[in-house]
Enzyme design. Structure first.
Site, PDB file in Angstrom:
ATOM      1  N   THR B  73       0.848  -1.180   0.000  1.00 15.76           N
ATOM      2  CA  THR B  73       0.000   0.000   0.000  1.00 15.76           C
ATOM      3  C   THR B  73       0.888   1.237   0.000  1.00 15.76           C
ATOM      4  OG1 THR B  73      -1.956   1.035   0.975  1.00 15.76           O
ATOM      5  CG2 THR B  73      -0.441  -0.051   2.519  1.00 15.76           C
ATOM      6  N   LYS B  77       3.399   1.080  -3.849  1.00 15.28           N
ATOM      7  CA  LYS B  77       2.813   0.353  -4.981  1.00 15.28           C
ATOM      8  C   LYS B  77       3.629   0.463  -6.266  1.00 15.28           C
ATOM      9  CE  LYS B  77      -1.938   0.785  -3.300  1.00 15.28           C
ATOM     10  NZ  LYS B  77      -3.334   1.098  -3.670  1.00 15.28           N
ATOM     11  N   ASN B  98      -0.488  -4.067  -6.455  1.00 12.28           N
ATOM     12  CA  ASN B  98      -1.035  -4.238  -5.111  1.00 12.28           C
ATOM     13  C   ASN B  98      -0.418  -5.408  -4.373  1.00 12.28           C
ATOM     14  OD1 ASN B  98      -3.913  -3.292  -6.668  1.00 12.28           O
ATOM     15  ND2 ASN B  98      -3.399  -2.322  -4.727  1.00 12.28           N
ATOM     16  N   GLY B 138      -8.821  13.224 -10.844  1.00 12.40           N
ATOM     17  CA  GLY B 138      -7.704  12.791  -9.990  1.00 12.40           C
ATOM     18  C   GLY B 138      -7.031  11.577 -10.587  1.00 12.40           C
ATOM     19  N   GLY B 140      -3.937  10.270  -9.508  1.00 16.54           N
ATOM     20  CA  GLY B 140      -2.858   9.758  -8.648  1.00 16.54           C
ATOM     21  C   GLY B 140      -2.860   8.242  -8.708  1.00 16.54           C
ATOM     22  N   GLY B 141      -2.362   7.601  -7.658  1.00 17.89           N
ATOM     23  CA  GLY B 141      -2.247   6.137  -7.673  1.00 17.89           C
ATOM     24  C   GLY B 141      -3.576   5.430  -7.885  1.00 17.89           C
ATOM     25  N   ILE B 227     -14.136   7.520  -4.373  1.00 22.86           N
ATOM     26  CA  ILE B 227     -13.322   6.404  -3.876  1.00 22.86           C
ATOM     27  C   ILE B 227     -12.964   6.546  -2.404  1.00 22.86           C
ATOM     28  CG2 ILE B 227     -12.333   5.908  -6.152  1.00 22.86           C
ATOM     29  CD1 ILE B 227      -9.636   6.910  -4.673  1.00 22.86           C
TER      30      ILE B 227
END
Lengths: 286, 286
Positions: B73, B77, B98, B138, B140-141, B227
């Site tokens: 996490t 990642k 993951n 967004g 990002g990851g 999310i």
């Protein structure tokens, strides 16, 4: 009776027990049961680490913020020493440790408990040390730990026998330079004339092993300890009991060193509350 | 209802979840409950590993014979990729994984499941993908993982908005070169004209955050996913529901990727039996 299930969360503190093999270790059953019983949010898990991988493994895992320490078993008890910033006196003399912790300042510290478990077992059985003559047969890892604790506690006389004579000689020298104790190299495993006779060889694990020494030669009042835990009872214990000698297996040595680990890892309340008989009942097959 | 307590022994297989911080992870609760429920002798424990220590940590722990794999996490990642011999297609495109496992031949293999959890959640909610227009706010990851899965599953049109325009542009290019999909960079976070609008920014975690986009501009028939899992419900969900829009939080995305981990680690029977609603009940505070 088992206490309620632990829930491992992201906040759980983690300990690892390193060995190769590791399938035989009983410490996770014992310590996880103690953690559950006392509501300590910690878990001890096994890690099968090959000797060649030990040092980078230890270095890496003890950098993890929630991995607080390690239990070490064969073949890692001595091999880990080069990484340690501090080692207790028993560990320094025996050149082996049972546990490693990361201190608050980031230093790594090790300590040896095997011998403490042994002398605590003797005390529990009412076997005195002062002025007594002890013969230790086998000066491998476990024998070395026992010899070190007997010397540190001031046994009257300690005789060491190992089929590797150089090993007994070196061990005797090391013990004499650490403590003012009478340590000799025994010319044979003859138990005659000793108050305490300890088998610290693996003889007895295999069905066709000879006994580690001649039981008929043990003094009538002597105490015998066989550090083996299997088979139950070991052939040596059977032979001693047939002669009416007081003789005990190695299990108590293991059970009685548990509070040393607990204290070492800062779990003083668990160490205080520890009861070796209750602990034994936590091990399902004991 | 919790299944009976596990007993960790020397034979237990070990998995670690690496993060920094790691206190927030829920995977140990979920997966250890599943292991217990199905009688799998395995345990998932947390490890708080700093970014600078990640690569030696992963290299060392995956040499241990009974440590079979890792959950990764934030912030690990993407950082773990240089160590991997194989990465699945989603992980290669998103440049993140993951989970990492050690294969029988000793190679290290990684895979990305975040996006799969997302598209499985959409399916469970009855939100179609084919021919649909999606706006992802967004990248990002988490956003990257969602974008990758939406592209791989052939969403009709995907628009990416990130306050870092270079990031959206680079992501769009990467997705287009991996799959024949219509991916555009959105000039703003305006949700008008989209069938599916996804917040993958952290906006909403802090009490004084603005909403990630103007809810009054969302099409009446559109679906919205936030999310974030906290607060419950998030400000975005509250605003959407106040308008009568269909809107869901990120929890299902997490719950629905669990069987992907189980399959990846060879636990096919657990993956087959997995029920996200039952899994949710295994998390004490859900």
């Amino acid at each position: 009776m088992h206490p309620p299930p632990p829930t491992i969360t992201g906040r759980t503190r983690v300990f690892l027990i390193l060995g190769d093999p590791v399938v035989q270790v009983r410490a996770p059953e014992l310590f996880n049961a103690l953690f559950r019983q006392h509501g300590v949010d910690a878990v001890l898990v096994p890690a099968q680490v090959a000797a060649a991988d030990l040092l980078p493994f230890v270095r890496s895992v003890l950098k993890a913020g929630n991995i607080d320490g390690l239990w070490l078993t064969i073949p890692h008890k001595s091999a880990v020493l080069p990484l340690l910033d501090r080692v207790d006196a028993l560990g320094r003399v025996a050149q082996a440790v049972n546990a490693v912790r990361r201190n608050a300042d980031g230093t790594l510290e090790g300590a040896l408990f095997d011998g403490i478990g042994f002398v605590k077992s003797l005390a529990a059985w009412g076997v005195p040390l002062a002025g007594q003559r002890a013969l230790l047969v086998g000066v491998g890892g476990a024998g070395m730990a026992i010899a070190t604790s007997l010397a540190e506690r001031g046994i009257g006389q300690l005789a060491l026998f190992d089929r590797d004579a150089a090993r007994s000689t070196a061990t005797a020298q090391r013990l004499r330079s650490a403590w003012p104790v009478d340590v000799q190299v025994a010319p044979s495993a003859d138990p005659a004339g000793f108050d305490l006779v300890v088998n610290a060889t693996p003889l007895g694990l295999q069905a066709d092993d000879p006994l580690p020494f001649d039981v008929s030669r043990v003094d009538a009042g002597a105490a015998v300890v066989d550090i083996l835990m299997k088979p139950r009872p070991t052939p040596l214990l059977l032979a001693c009991r047939a002669r009416g000698l007081r003789a005990w297996p190695g299990l108590q040595m293991m059970l009685r060193q548990a509070p040393e680990y607990l204290s070492f890892f800062g779990l003083q309340a668990l160490a205080q509350a520890y009861d070796p008989e209750q602990a034994r009942s936590l091990l399902p097959t004991e």
